[in-house]
Motif scaffolding. Structure first.
Motif, mmCIF file in Angstrom:
data_model
loop_
_atom_site.group_PDB
_atom_site.id
_atom_site.type_symbol
_atom_site.label_atom_id
_atom_site.label_comp_id
_atom_site.label_asym_id
_atom_site.label_seq_id
_atom_site.Cartn_x
_atom_site.Cartn_y
_atom_site.Cartn_z
ATOM 1 N N ARG A 3 12.113 -7.070 3.647
ATOM 2 C CA ARG A 3 10.598 -7.123 3.146
ATOM 3 C C ARG A 3 10.353 -8.058 2.100
ATOM 4 N N ALA A 4 11.559 -7.870 1.135
ATOM 5 C CA ALA A 4 11.333 -8.844 0.019
ATOM 6 C C ALA A 4 11.520 -10.501 0.411
ATOM 7 N N ARG A 5 12.333 -10.565 1.244
ATOM 8 C CA ARG A 5 12.490 -12.013 1.591
ATOM 9 C C ARG A 5 11.230 -12.418 2.274
ATOM 10 N N ARG A 6 10.398 -11.635 3.145
ATOM 11 C CA ARG A 6 9.170 -12.292 3.648
ATOM 12 C C ARG A 6 8.076 -12.430 2.575
ATOM 13 N N LEU A 7 8.134 -11.463 1.689
ATOM 14 C CA LEU A 7 7.026 -11.772 0.829
ATOM 15 C C LEU A 7 7.392 -12.843 -0.170
ATOM 16 N N LEU A 8 8.545 -13.435 -0.171
ATOM 17 C CA LEU A 8 8.991 -14.509 -0.924
ATOM 18 C C LEU A 8 8.127 -15.719 -0.491
ATOM 19 N N HIS A 9 7.839 -15.670 0.595
ATOM 20 C CA HIS A 9 7.136 -16.914 1.479
ATOM 21 C C HIS A 9 5.873 -16.921 0.968
ATOM 22 N N GLN A 10 5.039 -15.936 0.267
ATOM 23 C CA GLN A 10 3.860 -15.714 -0.358
ATOM 24 C C GLN A 10 3.928 -16.496 -1.660
ATOM 25 N N PRO A 11 3.118 -17.618 -1.850
ATOM 26 C CA PRO A 11 3.328 -18.512 -2.976
ATOM 27 C C PRO A 11 2.758 -17.892 -4.231
ATOM 28 N N GLY A 12 1.872 -17.002 -4.089
ATOM 29 C CA GLY A 12 1.138 -16.660 -5.223
ATOM 30 C C GLY A 12 1.843 -15.204 -5.755
ATOM 31 N N ALA A 13 2.641 -14.632 -4.987
ATOM 32 C CA ALA A 13 3.271 -13.368 -5.308
ATOM 33 C C ALA A 13 4.456 -13.731 -6.600
ATOM 34 N N LYS A 14 4.596 -12.905 -7.533
ATOM 35 C CA LYS A 14 5.773 -12.804 -8.495
ATOM 36 C C LYS A 14 6.652 -12.189 -7.975
ATOM 37 N N ILE A 15 7.961 -12.755 -8.411
ATOM 38 C CA ILE A 15 9.148 -12.219 -7.998
ATOM 39 C C ILE A 15 9.252 -10.627 -8.577
ATOM 40 N N THR A 16 8.771 -10.475 -9.725
ATOM 41 C CA THR A 16 8.883 -9.103 -10.184
ATOM 42 C C THR A 16 8.175 -8.000 -9.537
ATOM 43 N N ALA A 17 6.794 -8.517 -9.251
ATOM 44 C CA ALA A 17 5.865 -7.471 -8.500
ATOM 45 C C ALA A 17 6.708 -7.365 -7.161
ATOM 46 N N ILE A 18 7.119 -8.477 -6.307
ATOM 47 C CA ILE A 18 8.030 -8.043 -5.158
ATOM 48 C C ILE A 18 9.058 -7.112 -5.287
ATOM 49 N N ALA A 19 9.735 -7.259 -6.312
ATOM 50 C CA ALA A 19 10.936 -6.351 -6.544
ATOM 51 C C ALA A 19 10.553 -5.008 -6.633
ATOM 52 N N LEU A 20 9.533 -4.819 -7.660
ATOM 53 C CA LEU A 20 9.007 -3.319 -7.809
ATOM 54 C C LEU A 20 8.302 -2.851 -6.398
ATOM 55 N N GLY A 21 7.502 -3.734 -5.736
ATOM 56 C CA GLY A 21 6.801 -3.502 -4.419
ATOM 57 C C GLY A 21 7.781 -2.951 -3.415
ATOM 58 N N CYS A 22 9.055 -3.464 -3.504
ATOM 59 C CA CYS A 22 9.796 -3.079 -2.452
ATOM 60 C C CYS A 22 10.982 -2.073 -2.896
ATOM 61 N N GLY A 23 10.770 -1.307 -3.903
ATOM 62 C CA GLY A 23 11.609 -0.306 -4.466
ATOM 63 C C GLY A 23 12.684 -0.495 -5.320
ATOM 64 N N PHE A 24 12.782 -1.852 -5.738
ATOM 65 C CA PHE A 24 13.966 -2.178 -6.693
ATOM 66 C C PHE A 24 13.607 -1.645 -8.255
ATOM 67 N N GLY A 25 14.363 -1.025 -9.032
ATOM 68 C CA GLY A 25 13.950 -0.393 -10.340
ATOM 69 C C GLY A 25 13.563 -1.670 -11.240
ATOM 70 N N ASP A 26 14.033 -2.870 -11.364
ATOM 71 C CA ASP A 26 13.884 -3.955 -12.023
ATOM 72 C C ASP A 26 14.088 -5.321 -11.265
ATOM 73 N N HIS A 27 13.710 -6.362 -12.042
ATOM 74 C CA HIS A 27 13.986 -7.763 -11.443
ATOM 75 C C HIS A 27 15.598 -7.967 -11.258
ATOM 76 N N SER A 28 16.254 -7.785 -12.445
ATOM 77 C CA SER A 28 17.662 -7.821 -12.318
ATOM 78 C C SER A 28 18.540 -7.279 -11.230
ATOM 79 N N GLN A 29 17.891 -5.894 -10.949
ATOM 80 C CA GLN A 29 18.630 -5.292 -9.788
ATOM 81 C C GLN A 29 18.259 -5.720 -8.534
#
Length: 96
Positions: free
Chosen positions: A48-74
């Motif tokens: 899911r995160a890989r699909r969302l990375l194709h959206q240019p406006g989405a922040k990577i941290t927001a994608i991480a949290l929205g996909c259930g990861f605890g933080d950006h580094s995880q």
């Protein structure tokens, strides 16, 4: 599971959806999908995160949290292990 990827998913929660014991659920899940429930959840989150990375406006941290990861580094560690590159490198490669 796909509808709950942004939430904390543990074995007891998933087993409770089907009124099964966690042990029985894990055994049946592995027999059906060939993966442990945790591995399946992790894979679905990464896809899911890989699909969302194709959206240019989405922040990577927001994608991480929205996909259930605890933080950006995880998220970055899991993404690199699975796809061989960081999320930002993947996004840059997709844009070019």
């Amino acid at each position: 599971i796909d509808e709950s990827l942004d939430q904390t998913l543990n074995l007891a929660t998933m087993a409770g959806w089907l009124n099964l014991s966690p042990y029985h659920f894990a055994r049946l899940f592995r027999a059906s999908f060939g993966l442990a429930p945790y591995q399946y959840v992790q894979e679905q989150r990464l896809l899911r995160a890989r699909r969302l990375l194709h959206q240019p406006g989405a922040k990577i941290t927001a994608i991480a949290l929205g996909c259930g990861f605890g933080d950006h580094s995880q998220f970055t560690r899991a993404f690199r292990r699975r796809f061989g590159q960081t999320p930002s490198a993947y996004r840059s490669r997709c844009r070019s």
